[in-house]
Design a protein around this motif. Structure first.
Motif, PDB file in Angstrom:
ATOM      1  N   LYS A  14      18.097  -2.123 -24.116  1.00 16.00           N
ATOM      2  CA  LYS A  14      19.403  -2.917 -22.707  1.00 16.00           C
ATOM      3  C   LYS A  14      19.351  -2.004 -21.517  1.00 16.00           C
ATOM      4  O   LYS A  14      19.897  -2.632 -20.273  1.00 16.00           O
ATOM      5  N   THR A  15      19.075  -0.741 -21.852  1.00 16.86           N
ATOM      6  CA  THR A  15      19.821   0.505 -20.701  1.00 16.86           C
ATOM      7  C   THR A  15      18.490   1.588 -20.247  1.00 16.86           C
ATOM      8  O   THR A  15      17.499   1.148 -21.292  1.00 16.86           O
ATOM      9  N   LYS A  16      18.231   2.199 -19.505  1.00 11.84           N
ATOM     10  CA  LYS A  16      17.002   2.674 -18.873  1.00 11.84           C
ATOM     11  C   LYS A  16      17.491   4.185 -19.610  1.00 11.84           C
ATOM     12  O   LYS A  16      16.730   4.724 -20.386  1.00 11.84           O
ATOM     13  N   GLU A  17      18.420   4.433 -20.155  1.00 13.78           N
ATOM     14  CA  GLU A  17      18.550   5.622 -20.962  1.00 13.78           C
ATOM     15  C   GLU A  17      17.699   5.153 -22.598  1.00 13.78           C
ATOM     16  O   GLU A  17      17.327   6.175 -23.176  1.00 13.78           O
ATOM     17  N   GLU A  18      17.675   3.973 -22.978  1.00  9.97           N
ATOM     18  CA  GLU A  18      17.770   3.493 -24.243  1.00  9.97           C
ATOM     19  C   GLU A  18      15.729   3.873 -24.561  1.00  9.97           C
ATOM     20  O   GLU A  18      15.339   4.197 -24.673  1.00  9.97           O
ATOM     21  N   VAL A 386      19.589   9.060 -15.477  1.00 11.58           N
ATOM     22  CA  VAL A 386      19.581   7.256 -15.118  1.00 11.58           C
ATOM     23  C   VAL A 386      19.912   7.012 -14.084  1.00 11.58           C
ATOM     24  O   VAL A 386      19.064   5.805 -13.725  1.00 11.58           O
TER      25      VAL A 386
END
Length: 407
Positions: A14-18, A386
């Motif tokens: 769901k996120t860029k960090e993932e 991020v």
């Protein structure tokens, strides 16, 4: 036109960090779902080192010929193979097509390029000397490989901003949404690149030089010469590979030195001969979303579940690079790892990356020169990575990485 595989949907991040730190997901898949069928994209997925290596090396069971692809740039091309097709071909055809380009990447040929690479690196470092804060991506990671690949191809390096714009569009992975609109943008960029290159090729037909395009003009394939359009298609792939891989690697090296393993820069400063090992560990650890697709050629239960002829399979090389069965404590960034060069980031088998020696050479020269010139580097406290992640051919890339370098 090939059908696009939206591989970014498979992890469900769901996120860029993932996407930037997918290590937990890879471990979950290796441990609990090492062979996994994704219903949404209708593809098989393998994650362990052994299985990924088998898929990449066994071309008799897992073919590179396909009607679907995750490689955005190639989805525009027809599904038919032609004599320039390298990626979507199997031996023995693949060996012949690969040989058209392989001469440019032999150790002897690359040795001749070392002085020029050194000159370009030193010029870039001199330019950075004027900066109190250096953007490693914009000042080093992008201009170095694009200047080198432009000269290798024999096109003007002054047009490198154009090359970067075209590569960014053509090789950007597909995302959910209007695929027709995305393909239209890619086709437009490919057309602009083609229109740019046609007069370059015409000029080289009249006055050949010591470069890859001139070599492609003169080579004979099936007792015939390549057409301008065939040369453009091959050049487009080389430009994308030559820029994206090396640019990504340089940026990731500095990110790892500052954030994954603080203090390692000083270790390299004290023993510059450790730089090649550091590069291999970055390739193993920091190329986060690397994966390659193949087509299953016959029904098989090689990996347990029954797979059918014609189905697609994705080999997650980044997950394989973190397999504890091969790399003990894989979640740790360790340049002293004895087998870190066994990573699969450049692939395996017949399709092992042709440009790997050039990428390694460029980055080794660049890092050694930079480390010798700047005794110390520091991160910028206000930097939030991020905010500066963008989707790319490698899943994600840093488009900005500021550092403070001390003279």
């Amino acid at each position: 036109m090939k059908q696009a595989i939206l591989t970014h949907e498979i992890p469900g991040f769901k996120t860029k960090e993932e996407f930037w730190n997918p290590y937990h997901w890879y471990k979950e898949m290796r441990d609990n779902h090492p062979v996994y069928y994704h219903e949404g994209q209708q593809v098989w997925n393998v994650f362990t080192y052994e299985n990924v290596k088998r898929v990449l090396s066994d071309y008799q069971l897992f073919s590179s010929k396909s009607e679907r692809t995750q490689i955005a740039a190639l989805s525009q091309d027809s599904g038919e193979l032609d004599r320039t097709t390298v990626i979507f071909s199997d031996p023995p055809e693949h060996r012949k097509r690969r040989s058209l380009l392989s001469a440019a990447f032999t150790p002897r040929h690359l040795k001749n390029w070392e002085p020029r690479i050194n000159t370009i690196v030193n010029e870039l470092i001199q330019d950075m000397d004027q900066m109190s804060e250096i953007d490693i991506v914009g000042s080093f990671a992008i201009p170095l490989p694009i200047t080198i690949i432009a000269e290798l191809l024999g096109v003007p390096a002054v047009d490198r901003k154009l090359f970067k714009q075209w590569v960014d569009i053509i090789f950007l992975p597909f995302s959910s949404g209007n695929l027709a609109e995305q393909n239209e943008k890619k086709a437009k960029a490919a057309l602009e690149f083609s229109e740019y290159l046609h007069p370059v090729i015409k000029g080289k037909r009249e006055n050949p030089g010591d470069d890859i395009i001139s070599d492609l003009i003169n080579v004979e394939v099936d007792e015939d010469r390549l057409t301008d359009d065939e040369i453009i298609k091959m050049t487009r792939g080389l430009l994308g590979a030559g820029l994206e891989t090396t640019s990504h690697l340089i940026a990731n090296c500095f990110y790892s030195f500052l954030y994954d393993k603080p203090g390692i820069y000083q270790t390299l400063r004290e023993d510059i001969d450790l730089v090649p090992k550091a590069i291999e560990e970055v390739l193993r650890y920091r190329f986060n979303i690397m994966k390659l697709e193949r087509t299953i050629k016959e029904d098989t239960d090689l990996f347990g579940p029954k797979m059918k002829k014609g189905e697609m399979i994705i080999a997650w090389t980044s997950a394989a690079n973190l397999d504890e069965a091969v790399f003990p404590h894989p979640e740790q960034f360790d340049i002293f790892r004895p087998n870190n060069r066994e990573h699969l980031t450049f692939g395996n088998g017949p399709h092992f990356c042709l440009g790997a020696p050039l990428a390694r050479l460029e980055v080794e020269i660049a890092l050694k020169a930079f480390i010798k010139h700047y005794p110390n580097i520091q991160s910028v406290p206000s930097f939030d990575f991020v905010d500066h992640l963008s989707f790319s051919a490698f899943g994600q890339s840093l488009n900005y990485l500021p550092i403070i370098a001390e003279h």
